[in-house]
Design an enzyme around this catalytic site. Structure first.
Site, PDB file in Angstrom:
ATOM      1  N   SER A 219       0.831  -1.201   0.000  1.00  0.00           N
ATOM      2  CA  SER A 219       0.000   0.000   0.000  1.00  0.00           C
ATOM      3  C   SER A 219       0.873   1.261   0.000  1.00  0.00           C
ATOM      4  CB  SER A 219      -0.950  -0.049   1.204  1.00  0.00           C
ATOM      5  OG  SER A 219      -1.960   0.909   1.111  1.00  0.00           O
ATOM      6  N   ASP A 446      -8.721  -4.116  -6.091  1.00  0.00           N
ATOM      7  CA  ASP A 446      -8.213  -3.546  -4.844  1.00  0.00           C
ATOM      8  C   ASP A 446      -8.972  -2.245  -4.550  1.00  0.00           C
ATOM      9  OD1 ASP A 446      -6.624  -2.100  -2.907  1.00  0.00           O
ATOM     10  OD2 ASP A 446      -4.940  -3.382  -3.432  1.00  0.00           O
ATOM     11  N   HIS A 474      -7.198  -5.996  -0.666  1.00  0.00           N
ATOM     12  CA  HIS A 474      -6.095  -5.036  -0.708  1.00  0.00           C
ATOM     13  C   HIS A 474      -4.767  -5.766  -0.623  1.00  0.00           C
ATOM     14  CE1 HIS A 474      -3.983  -1.356  -0.343  1.00  0.00           C
ATOM     15  NE2 HIS A 474      -3.855  -1.334   0.956  1.00  0.00           N
TER      16      HIS A 474
END
Length: 505
Positions: A219, A446, A474
C-alpha cells in the site's frame, strides 16, 4: 489498512520531496543522494544495541536519525527497529525490510504479528526480517492530535453535510484535528514526509551492513519504496511494491480514484451477497443492493441506532465499518451479519468493524494511525481542496465514481485544507533510473490502491515489472494465491522477475 480523514479518502501519498531534505528547487521530485555527508556519517556508523522483545526470536533496538536532514548536526530523533534473524537453512541473503503501509501503520507490529512468522518459510530462512516504525508512527516519535473522547467525536462527525450548519461542523472538526496535531506534535510535524522516511531507511540499511536495500512494501509502503529507489537508485536491491500507488497523481485524483476503487470492491461484495438467501441488501441486482445500502445510510444520518454503549451508530461510523470490510473478502461474512443486525436496530457489530479500522481499543484509546496518516499525507501532497466550496462542487464527480460512497469521500478530501504545516511534496513521476529490477504488484479489484495505480507506477519506473493479481482485497502477497507467492518468492530469493504480462488468480 490505509486511512485518512473521516474515511479512507486521501489514504495514499503522492510525490513527496521536502525542501528540508533532498529536492529539486521547485519541489517536484526527489534528487538522488550520493554518499552520506560528513555530518551524516556518525548516523551511518552507529551500532545498534539489540535486546530481546516480544515473542521468542525477536529483537528490538533504537536507531538515531536527524530530525531535519537539511541540518544533520542539529536535533536527532530515535526510531524503533525490530528484527528476526534468518532461521536457515541456506545462505543468508541479508536483511529484508518490510512496511505495511498506512501511512501510519506500525512496521514493527507488522513484523512481530505477521511478517516475522507468516512470510513464506524459504524467505524467512534466508533473510533477517527487519522493520522500522517510520518517523511519526507508533514507537517512533509518534504524532499525537486528539485524546480518546475527542477522537470519538471526530469519527462520528457527519461527513455528508446537507446544509451550511452541517458543513460548518465538519470543517470545524477538521480544524480541531489539525490544531490538536500542531499543539501536541509541533516539533516533528514538519518532518514526517516520505522523503525523510526513505532517507531513514537508508541509514538503517547502512547500519545493518547491507550493500543494497531489499524491501517489501504494501500500500503506502510502495510509495515509500519507490521514493527510496528515486533517492538511492544505486543502492536499490530487490524491491517488491504490493498494492502500488501512482506518485504522479494530484490529491484530488488520488481521492477520486480511490472512491472508484471502493465502489469496485463494494460491487464485488454485492454480487456475492445477493446470491445468498441471507443477504441483508436483498437478493436482486447489485444496483438494488447499492440503493438499499445508500438508503440505510440516509436512515442512520437521520436516526442513529444503539450499539450497547454510549456511542450510537450513525452514518459516519456505519460507512467506515462497511469500508473496513472491503479490504479483505474474508471479512464479507462478518459484514453481512453486521449489516443484518444494524438493519434490525443493533449497531454493535458494525461499530466493531469501524473501531478496527480506526484502531480503537475497548478502553476508548486509539493508536496514532489516523494522526500519522494525516500528517504524512498532508505533507506529501498539496490539498485536494482549499475550502468547502471546492469540496461541495466536486461531490457530483465523486458520486459518479461511487453512488454509495462518493459524497463522503469528496468531503473527507477536505481535511488537508486546514493542515498547520504546508505541503513540501508535489505529484511527479518516479523513474529511478539506474535501479535494479523492481517488482510492482497490482490487484484488479483492490479498493484502496486501484489497479490503475500499479500499472502507472510500473510504467514510470525505468526497471519496473508489473505482476497482476486478478482478485479481490487489498494487496496480493500472502493472501492465498500460490501464483503470486511463487513469483514474489522467486524474485526475493533468486532475483528472477516474472515475465512481462504475468497474471495470477
Amino acid at each position: 489498512m490505509a486511512a485518512a480523514a473521516l474515511l479512507a479518502s486521501g489514504c495514499t501519498g503522492g510525490g513527496s520531496s521536502s525542501s528540508a531534505s533532498a529536492s529539486t528547487p521547485d519541489g517536484a521530485g526527489a534528487v538522488a543522494v550520493a554518499e552520506p555527508s560528513e555530518k551524516l556519517r556518525p548516523y551511518y556508523g552507529q551500532k545498534l544495541s539489540w535486546r530481546e522483545c516480544g515473542a521468542s526470536g525477536f529483537q528490538c533496538a533504537s536507531l538515531k536519525v536527524p530530525l531535519d536532514y537539511a541540518e544533520p548536526g542539529g536535533e536527532s530523533i530515535e526510531l524503533a527497529v525490530a528484527r528476526k534473524r534468518a532461521t536457515g537453512p541456506g545462505k543468508r541473503l541479508g536483511s529484508l525490510m518490510v512496511n505495511p503501509g498506512g501511512p501510519g501503520g506500525s512496521a514493527v507490529g507488522y513484523l512481530q504479528m505477521y511478517a516475522g512468522i507468516g512470510y513464506p518459510a524459504p524467505v524467512r530462512a534466508r533473510y533477517d526480517m527487519v522493520a522500522v516504525d517510520p518517523r511519526g508512527v507508533a514507537r517512533s516519535e509518534p504524532v499525537e492530535c486528539l485524546d480518546g473522547k475527542e477522537m470519538d467525536a471526530y469519527t462520528q462527525t457527519d461527513q455528508t453535510p446537507d446544509d451550511a450548519a452541517e458543513t460548518t461542523l465538519l470543517t470545524r472538526a477538521f480544524q480541531k484535528f489539525a490544531q490538536g496535531c500542531a499543539k501536541r506534535s509541533g516539533t516533528v510535524l514538519p518532518h514526517v514526509s516520505t522523503v525523510e522516511t526513505a532517507r531513514d531507511l537508508d541509514v538503517l540499511r547502512g547500519v545493518l551492513g547491507d550493500r543494497k536495500l531489499t524491501y517489501v512494501g504494501a500500500s503506502y509502503g510502495t510509495f515509500l519504496g519507490a521514493t527510496y529507489a528515486e533517492l538511492f537508485p544505486a543502492r536499490t536491491g530487490r524491491l517488491v511494491l504490493d498494492g502500488a500507488l501512482d506518485p504522479a497523481l494530484p490529491a484530488r485524483q488520488v481521492n477520486r480514484d480511490q472512491t472508484a476503487g471502493f465502489e469496485t470492491a463494494f460491487q464485488s461484495f454485492a454480487a456475492d451477497c445477493v446470491e445468498r438467501a441471507d443477504c441483508p441488501l436483498g437478493t436482486g441486482s447489485e444496483r438494488d443492493a447499492s440503493d438499499r445500502l445508500k438508503a440505510f445510510f440516509a436512515e442512520l444520518d437521520a436516526r442513529p441506532i444503539p450499539t450497547g454503549e454510549s456511542r450510537r451508530l450513525g452514518e459516519a461510523l456505519a460507512t467506515t465499518g462497511v469500508l473496513a470490510a472491503m479490504y479483505d473478502e474474508g471479512a464479507w461474512p462478518q459484514l453481512r451479519e453486521a449489516l443484518a443486525a444494524a438493519m434490525k436496530g443493533d449497531g454493535a457489530s458494525l461499530l466493531t468493524l469501524a473501531d478496527s479500522y480506526y484502531e480503537r481499543d475497548p478502553d476508548g484509546s486509539y493508536s496514532n494511525l489516523m494522526y500519522a496518516n494525516a500528517a504524512v499525507n498532508c505533507l506529501d501532497l498539496p490539498p485536494a481542496f482549499t475550502g468547502p466550496k471546492q469540496a461541495s462542487a466536486a461531490v457530483g464527480e465523486f458520486e459518479k465514481a461511487s453512488p454509495v460512497f462518493g459524497r463522503g469521500f469528496a468531503w473527507a478530501a477536505l481535511n488537508c485544507a486546514y493542515w498547520p504545516t504546508p505541503a513540501t511534496g508535489k505529484p511527479h513521476r518516479i523513474e529511478a533510473e539506474g535501479a535494479a529490477p523492481i517488482l510492482v504488484v497490482g490487484t484488479t479489484r483492490d479498493p484502496a490502491t486501484p489497479y490503475t495505480w500499479a500499472r502507472g507506477l510500473a510504467s514510470q519506473l525505468s526497471s519496473g515489472r508489473l505482476l497482476t493479481y486478478d482478485g479481490d482485497g487489498h494487496t496480493a502477497y500472502g493472501r492465498g494465491s500460490d501464483c503470486v507467492d511463487t513469483a514474489i518468492n522467486a524474485y526475493l530469493l533468486e532475483g528472477t522477475v516474472p515475465p512481462k504480462g504475468k497474471r495470477c488468480r
